[in-house]
Motif scaffolding. Structure first.
Motif, PDB file in Angstrom:
ATOM      1  N   THR A  84      -6.535  14.226   0.821  1.00 21.19           N
ATOM      2  CA  THR A  84      -6.629  15.205  -0.271  1.00 21.19           C
ATOM      3  C   THR A  84      -7.586  14.675  -1.339  1.00 21.19           C
ATOM      4  O   THR A  84      -8.724  14.363  -1.043  1.00 21.19           O
ATOM      5  N   GLY A  85      -7.099  14.570  -2.564  1.00 22.71           N
ATOM      6  CA  GLY A  85      -7.997  14.353  -3.691  1.00 22.71           C
ATOM      7  C   GLY A  85      -8.754  13.051  -3.728  1.00 22.71           C
ATOM      8  O   GLY A  85      -9.784  12.946  -4.401  1.00 22.71           O
ATOM      9  N   PHE A  86      -8.277  12.007  -3.029  1.00 23.87           N
ATOM     10  CA  PHE A  86      -8.967  10.718  -3.048  1.00 23.87           C
ATOM     11  C   PHE A  86     -10.011  10.596  -1.944  1.00 23.87           C
ATOM     12  O   PHE A  86     -10.654   9.555  -1.812  1.00 23.87           O
ATOM     13  N   GLY A  87     -10.182  11.651  -1.144  1.00 25.17           N
ATOM     14  CA  GLY A  87     -11.200  11.646  -0.100  1.00 25.17           C
ATOM     15  C   GLY A  87     -10.780  10.810   1.097  1.00 25.17           C
ATOM     16  O   GLY A  87      -9.820  10.039   1.053  1.00 25.17           O
ATOM     17  N   LEU A  88     -11.505  10.966   2.201  1.00 25.42           N
ATOM     18  CA  LEU A  88     -11.186  10.201   3.406  1.00 25.42           C
ATOM     19  C   LEU A  88     -11.258   8.701   3.147  1.00 25.42           C
ATOM     20  O   LEU A  88     -10.364   7.946   3.545  1.00 25.42           O
ATOM     21  N   LEU A  89     -12.312   8.233   2.481  1.00 30.24           N
ATOM     22  CA  LEU A  89     -12.443   6.800   2.236  1.00 30.24           C
ATOM     23  C   LEU A  89     -11.301   6.265   1.381  1.00 30.24           C
ATOM     24  O   LEU A  89     -10.779   5.177   1.628  1.00 30.24           O
ATOM     25  N   GLY A  90     -10.904   7.028   0.372  1.00 32.62           N
ATOM     26  CA  GLY A  90      -9.832   6.576  -0.504  1.00 32.62           C
ATOM     27  C   GLY A  90      -8.496   6.497   0.204  1.00 32.62           C
ATOM     28  O   GLY A  90      -7.772   5.494   0.102  1.00 32.62           O
ATOM     29  N   HIS A  91      -8.150   7.548   0.937  1.00 36.70           N
ATOM     30  CA  HIS A  91      -6.867   7.550   1.638  1.00 36.70           C
ATOM     31  C   HIS A  91      -6.860   6.545   2.788  1.00 36.70           C
ATOM     32  O   HIS A  91      -5.826   5.921   3.065  1.00 36.70           O
ATOM     33  N   LEU A  92      -7.998   6.356   3.442  1.00 32.98           N
ATOM     34  CA  LEU A  92      -8.078   5.364   4.512  1.00 32.98           C
ATOM     35  C   LEU A  92      -7.928   3.952   3.947  1.00 32.98           C
ATOM     36  O   LEU A  92      -7.248   3.101   4.546  1.00 32.98           O
ATOM     37  N   HIS A  93      -8.538   3.705   2.806  1.00 36.43           N
ATOM     38  CA  HIS A  93      -8.387   2.395   2.170  1.00 36.43           C
ATOM     39  C   HIS A  93      -6.927   2.113   1.831  1.00 36.43           C
ATOM     40  O   HIS A  93      -6.418   1.004   2.081  1.00 36.43           O
ATOM     41  N   LYS A  94      -6.235   3.113   1.295  1.00 41.25           N
ATOM     42  CA  LYS A  94      -4.833   2.918   0.944  1.00 41.25           C
ATOM     43  C   LYS A  94      -3.977   2.672   2.185  1.00 41.25           C
ATOM     44  O   LYS A  94      -3.077   1.834   2.171  1.00 41.25           O
ATOM     45  N   LEU A  95      -4.265   3.387   3.285  1.00 41.91           N
ATOM     46  CA  LEU A  95      -3.519   3.201   4.525  1.00 41.91           C
ATOM     47  C   LEU A  95      -3.742   1.794   5.077  1.00 41.91           C
ATOM     48  O   LEU A  95      -2.782   1.108   5.462  1.00 41.91           O
ATOM     49  N   ALA A  96      -5.006   1.370   5.144  1.00 44.80           N
ATOM     50  CA  ALA A  96      -5.304   0.049   5.692  1.00 44.80           C
ATOM     51  C   ALA A  96      -4.708  -1.054   4.818  1.00 44.80           C
ATOM     52  O   ALA A  96      -4.158  -2.039   5.323  1.00 44.80           O
ATOM     53  N   ARG A  97      -4.806  -0.893   3.511  1.00 49.95           N
ATOM     54  CA  ARG A  97      -4.249  -1.885   2.594  1.00 49.95           C
ATOM     55  C   ARG A  97      -2.736  -1.982   2.748  1.00 49.95           C
ATOM     56  O   ARG A  97      -2.173  -3.090   2.815  1.00 49.95           O
ATOM     57  N   ALA A  98      -2.059  -0.841   2.814  1.00 45.62           N
ATOM     58  CA  ALA A  98      -0.605  -0.844   2.955  1.00 45.62           C
ATOM     59  C   ALA A  98      -0.167  -1.442   4.285  1.00 45.62           C
ATOM     60  O   ALA A  98       0.889  -2.082   4.373  1.00 45.62           O
ATOM     61  N   SER A  99      -0.985  -1.256   5.322  1.00 45.73           N
ATOM     62  CA  SER A  99      -0.641  -1.732   6.663  1.00 45.73           C
ATOM     63  C   SER A  99      -1.101  -3.156   6.938  1.00 45.73           C
ATOM     64  O   SER A  99      -0.777  -3.723   7.981  1.00 45.73           O
ATOM     65  N   GLY A 100      -1.888  -3.725   6.029  1.00 47.73           N
ATOM     66  CA  GLY A 100      -2.353  -5.088   6.223  1.00 47.73           C
ATOM     67  C   GLY A 100      -3.380  -5.232   7.321  1.00 47.73           C
ATOM     68  O   GLY A 100      -3.419  -6.258   8.014  1.00 47.73           O
ATOM     69  N   VAL A 101      -4.223  -4.217   7.506  1.00 47.99           N
ATOM     70  CA  VAL A 101      -5.258  -4.236   8.537  1.00 47.99           C
ATOM     71  C   VAL A 101      -6.590  -3.817   7.914  1.00 47.99           C
ATOM     72  O   VAL A 101      -6.656  -3.456   6.738  1.00 47.99           O
TER      73      VAL A 101
END
Length: 331
Positions: free
Chosen positions: A226-243
């Protein structure tokens, strides 16, 4: 008299969100501990900026709670209501749940916009909730200089079958269920009044089927874009998952007309803020500024980003063992 709703707001849709970096500064340190006497376990809270809060009710049921509202993203009140409702329901689907009941959230400039338009907005929201099998019962309204609409949604899921943004693992492919480019098309619509039916169709499509397919495929990691864009949401997912996420920019789908809108200069301020935030956390050396901005484009009612594969959703990258705090964009 014809009213262009987008002219009554400083921004549009999810592009009017507070920038992700500023928001993280605001909520940092607010996780705290469970209140005394709490009977149910909080499964998902503020820690990783997931799409909704989740509380375990018992061994078979978890309650999902979320809210989302925004300024007009299109001029048509009925379409705005449909888009805002689909966007709010998406947070429940992004957690692997089904929405059960929702409440309207309406802010309305009662002295400048007729209430007939407010009624059309609410009608659009009601129609989408009915399509989702979700009760829409009441809500809250305020007199506000800018029109805003959305929903507070409560859903249910199985606590052992949640989709979360912290459960990605190295080796998982990344899939995207809706094309990007909604932000630049909505910016063009606001500036020119041109109507983009393809964008409205994408924004009003529920993420219900995608969430069901993800659960059926055994996927456990997801978020919506949504509002943070693909790069933003992908960064949050990878950061939360430790990958670390590797994104293939050539595999990312875009709505028809999105690249042309970008090249004609229609870029939301929210998309530029997204890129400014994520740039220190991304290796963008393989792509130009146009592609980088489109990958950071602020979406409204976008698709699900899945760590896994489902039918009909293109694979756009993969998760790999953590290298550093950067998403790697290739082509």
């Amino acid at each position: 008299m014809t009213y262009r709703l987008t002219q009554f707001a400083h921004g549009g849709g999810c592009a009017c969100k507070i920038p992700p970096g500023e928001l993280e500064d605001v909520v940092r340190g607010l996780t705290g501990t469970a209140p005394a006497g709490t009977a149910h376990e909080l499964l998902v809270g503020l820690d990783d900026g997931d799409d909704a809060a989740v509380v375990r009710l018992d061994g078979d049921r978890a309650l999902i709670a979320t809210t989302d509202f925004f300024t007009p993203v299109v001029d048509d009140a009925y379409d705005w209501g449909r888009i805002a409702a689909a966007n709010a329901l998406s947070d429940v689907y992004a957690m692997g749940g089904r929405p059960v009941v929702a409440l309207n959230l309406l802010a309305w400039p009662r002295e400048t916009l007729p209430f007939e338009l407010a009624a059309e907005t609410l009608r659009g929201g009601l129609e989408v909730c009915a399509k989702a099998g979700c009760h829409l019962a009441g809500g809250h309204s305020v007199d506000d200089p800018e029109p805003k609409y959305g929903l507070a949604v409560t859903g249910l899921a199985h606590p052992g079958r949640l989709l979360r943004n912290d459960s990605g693992r190295a080796g998982m492919p990344l899939s995207l269920t809706k094309p990007l480019g909604l932000g630049v098309l909505n910016a063009r619509h606001k500036a020119t009044g041109e109507r983009f039916e393809q964008a409205v169709e994408v924004m009003t499509t529920l993420n219900e089927a995608a969430a069901e397919a993800a659960l059926a495929a055994g996927i456990t990691c997801a978020t919506d874009v949504t509002g943070f864009g693909l790069l933003g949401h992908l960064h949050k997912l990878a950061r939360a998952s430790g990958v670390t996420a590797v994104l293939d920019s050539d595999a990312v789908p875009f709505v028809d007309g999105a690249r042309e809108a970008f090249r004609d200069g229609f870029v939301p301020g929210g998309s530029r803020r997204n890129l400014d935030w994520v740039r220190p956390h991304a290796d963008l050396s393989a792509v130009g500024e146009e592609t980088a901005l489109l990958l950071a484009d602020a979406q409204t009612s976008g698709g699900l980003l899945l760590a896994g594969e489902i039918p009909g959703a293109p694979v756009i990258g993969e998760l790999v063992p953590r290298r550093d705090d950067r998403t790697i964009v290739v082509r």
